[in-house]
Structure formats: structure tokens, C-alpha cells
Enzyme design. Sequence first.
Site, PDB file in Angstrom:
ATOM      1  N   TYR A 155      35.521 -84.525  40.655  1.00  0.00           N
ATOM      2  CA  TYR A 155      35.127 -84.201  39.285  1.00  0.00           C
ATOM      3  C   TYR A 155      35.893 -85.053  38.274  1.00  0.00           C
ATOM      4  O   TYR A 155      35.837 -84.804  37.081  1.00  0.00           O
ATOM      5  CB  TYR A 155      35.364 -82.715  39.006  1.00  0.00           C
ATOM      6  CG  TYR A 155      34.414 -81.838  39.786  1.00  0.00           C
ATOM      7  CD1 TYR A 155      34.535 -81.721  41.165  1.00  0.00           C
ATOM      8  CD2 TYR A 155      33.395 -81.151  39.162  1.00  0.00           C
ATOM      9  CE1 TYR A 155      33.672 -80.948  41.900  1.00  0.00           C
ATOM     10  CE2 TYR A 155      32.514 -80.366  39.890  1.00  0.00           C
ATOM     11  CZ  TYR A 155      32.660 -80.267  41.254  1.00  0.00           C
ATOM     12  OH  TYR A 155      31.791 -79.504  41.982  1.00  0.00           O
ATOM     13  N   LYS A 206      39.272 -81.243  54.391  1.00  0.00           N
ATOM     14  CA  LYS A 206      38.602 -82.165  55.323  1.00  0.00           C
ATOM     15  C   LYS A 206      39.596 -83.293  55.595  1.00  0.00           C
ATOM     16  O   LYS A 206      39.283 -84.484  55.462  1.00  0.00           O
ATOM     17  CB  LYS A 206      37.297 -82.664  54.679  1.00  0.00           C
ATOM     18  CG  LYS A 206      36.373 -83.431  55.605  1.00  0.00           C
ATOM     19  CD  LYS A 206      35.554 -82.553  56.521  1.00  0.00           C
ATOM     20  CE  LYS A 206      34.764 -83.390  57.490  1.00  0.00           C
ATOM     21  NZ  LYS A 206      34.074 -82.613  58.533  1.00  0.00           N
ATOM     22  N   ASP A 254      33.759 -77.606  57.015  1.00  0.00           N
ATOM     23  CA  ASP A 254      32.491 -77.318  57.712  1.00  0.00           C
ATOM     24  C   ASP A 254      32.641 -76.081  58.592  1.00  0.00           C
ATOM     25  O   ASP A 254      31.794 -75.184  58.580  1.00  0.00           O
ATOM     26  CB  ASP A 254      31.985 -78.539  58.508  1.00  0.00           C
ATOM     27  CG  ASP A 254      33.104 -79.389  59.097  1.00  0.00           C
ATOM     28  OD1 ASP A 254      34.283 -79.080  58.857  1.00  0.00           O
ATOM     29  OD2 ASP A 254      32.805 -80.361  59.810  1.00  0.00           O
ATOM     30  N   ASP A 279      33.671 -75.403  44.680  1.00  0.00           N
ATOM     31  CA  ASP A 279      32.388 -75.213  44.002  1.00  0.00           C
ATOM     32  C   ASP A 279      31.325 -74.779  45.023  1.00  0.00           C
ATOM     33  O   ASP A 279      30.622 -73.778  44.847  1.00  0.00           O
ATOM     34  CB  ASP A 279      32.000 -76.553  43.358  1.00  0.00           C
ATOM     35  CG  ASP A 279      30.838 -76.421  42.396  1.00  0.00           C
ATOM     36  OD1 ASP A 279      30.382 -75.290  42.156  1.00  0.00           O
ATOM     37  OD2 ASP A 279      30.385 -77.460  41.876  1.00  0.00           O
TER      38      ASP A 279
END
Length: 335
Positions: free
Chosen positions: A126, A173, A206, A230
Site C-alpha cells: 500500500y 509469506k 495460504d 486486508d
Amino acid sequence: MPYPVTLIPGDGIGPEVSSAARRAVDATGVKIEWDTVELNSDTILKTGQSLPQHVIDSLERTRVGLKGPVTTPIGGGFASVNVALRKRLDLFANVRPVRSLPGVVTRFQDVKIDMVIFRENTEDLYSGLEHEVVRDVVTSLKVITRVASIRIAEYAFGFASMVGRKKVTAIHKANIMKLADGLFLRCCREVAAQHPDIEYKELIVDNASMQLVMRPETFDVLLLPNLYGDIVSDLAAGLVGGLGVVPGANMGENHAVFEAVHGSAPDIAGKGIANPTAMMLSSVMMLLHLKEPAAADRLRNAVEKVYAERTRLTPDVGGTASTSEFTDAVIAAMK
Ligand code: NAD
């Protein structure tokens, strides 16, 4: 003395759900001096600014905002107004409690879901730093800093220890983004080490998404960088009845802006059927922030009572009531 609060109705369903929330807050008996400011895609297009000065001036004065969703005009180079506001006021922590409500028919209704999401709110993808290297090749910069990662981790652990929550799960991640998410994780571990009484876990995003669907009841506090926060927030909202029911708060050192997780929902705007629950529960968080816990309890209990009765719910949660019928029911339940 009434509390000064900036009310930003926003656009789409924003004006409908924020006026419902305002009525509900006023019905608690807490005196608020509402300073209503316009911030919507029309103002942005008219003023040419994502974040017009009058909005900042009001929030600088009141330090507390209740905000409806705002549509970011697509194209024209406008930065997201929400991102701009969070950065401008340094609202670094996005806090989103996700809880089962009585009476809502969901695919997970036999499971008690009660988690709080802490999303870093100022950086990551962002940052808005995008660049066309050559025609048809674009890069988008993911910015992760130690300062921001430590700050959100401390906020999440601080909250967990204050309210007696038992477990914090950091979501990442780092197996792929070894530097960026690696730094985020190192900061989470560092803060976790200062809280040996709280169980600390890590999950790759994930896998976390699957676990959230398979075993949502095992999650307590979730700690995420901006983008995963988000996405996971909407996923979690889906577990408890959708975006109409999940509130949120953007917290900074000096300012706090309370807003639902949902956006401006153009598909149902103006139809009088938007669910104002998320805005009302965001108002509950605002009342707690204003140190009005009795009023916060009154409003939360009234919302839960109307849900438990099931007769005056909005269509998104299986009812047939309009926004104002639901709001009238909540206000009546407070009496
Ligand atoms: P959305 O959250 O507006 O809507 C997604 C789906 O959920 C729609 O089907 C909508 O009808 C439903 N929904 C959302 N809130 C609801 C409510 N209160 N009651 C009943 N149903 C509800 O997401 P979107 O369509 O992807 O985004 C629309 C616009 O909102 C975009 O311009 C986006 O930039 C903006 N947005 C703003 C904010 C914010 O201001 N904080 C947050 C997210 C999206």
C-alpha cells in the site's frame, strides 16, 4: 461536555449506514458533538485531492472519527482516500474483531468464532510506489520496515495481554518474500519473546487461509502485514455472516478513526437495505475508546438482542428488514 467526533458519511451505502450508527450512538445517551464532513468520490474529483484539507482539519480538532466507506475514483491518478487518511494521521493499527453473532445463519453457525485481526495499516504494497519500467512491465514496491512491524506487533500483544487473550498468530509469506516478510516475522518473534505468557504461532498466509475455513474456532489474535490483513479480514468476515457485520478501528498515537471493514457497496447503495451492524459495532469500539463502556455495552447488547430475535434483520443476513427498520429495532432494544 459533549465529545467532539468527526462524522464522515462517505458515499455508496456510507451515508445510510453512518446515519443509522449515529442514531444508535445518540440513543445510548452519550453526548456527541458531531462534525459532519464531506468526503466522497465527487468531492475528490471536484477538489482534485484524495484527502481534502477540511477533513484533516476536523480530525486534527476532534481526534476521533466515525467513517463510512469512500469510493476511490478509478483512474485519474487518485491515491486511495483510505490509504491517504491512514498515512496522513499515522493510523498504524487496523483492529478488526470478528465474532459470531447470535441468529445469523452461516456455513459455520455451529462454531464459536471470536478472533481479533491486527493489520499493519501504513506500508507493505500500500506504499503506492508503482513504476512502469518499460512499456507493459510494471513494478509495485512492497515496503516493510522494522519500526512499523514492531509497532503493530507490540499493539497486538499489548491488546492480547490487556484483555487476557491467549494466542497470537503471525501470518506471512516469508518462505517466498524472505527479506520483506522475513523482517516482519523477526519483529513479531522479538515482541513475542517479551510475552512468554501468550502462545505465539506462525502460519504461511495460504495455509492460514485454509485453516481459517477449516478450524476458525482455533484462532484468537491474528497479526498481519497490510495486504494479507486486508484479504484475511474479508475472508474472516465471510465466516460470521459477511461484510455487513464486521467492525473496525484505525488506531494511531493521537487519532482514532472507526469504520466498518466493508466498502461502499455500489450494488445496493440507495436501496435502503444496507446492513448498518458493522458501523454500529464500530461505534461500540468508538464508545470504548471514549471511555464510555456502559454505553458501549448498551449498544452491543441491543444489537445482539435484535440478532437473537431474528425478526428484523437486513437481507444480507437472511432477513427482510430495511436499514431503518433494523436501526429502530436496535434503538428500541436499548430502552
Ligand atoms: P464492498 O465491501 O463495498 O462490497 C462487497 C460485497 O459485500 C457487495 O456485494 C456488497 O453489497 C456487500 N456488502 C458490503 N457491505 C455491506 C453492508 N453493510 N450490508 C450489506 N451488504 C454489504 O466491496 P467492493 O464492491 O469491492 O468495493 C466497492 C468500493 O468500496 C470500491 O470503490 C472500494 O475502493 C471501496 N472500499 C472502501 C473502503 C473504505 O472506505 N474503508 C473499504 C473497502 C472498499
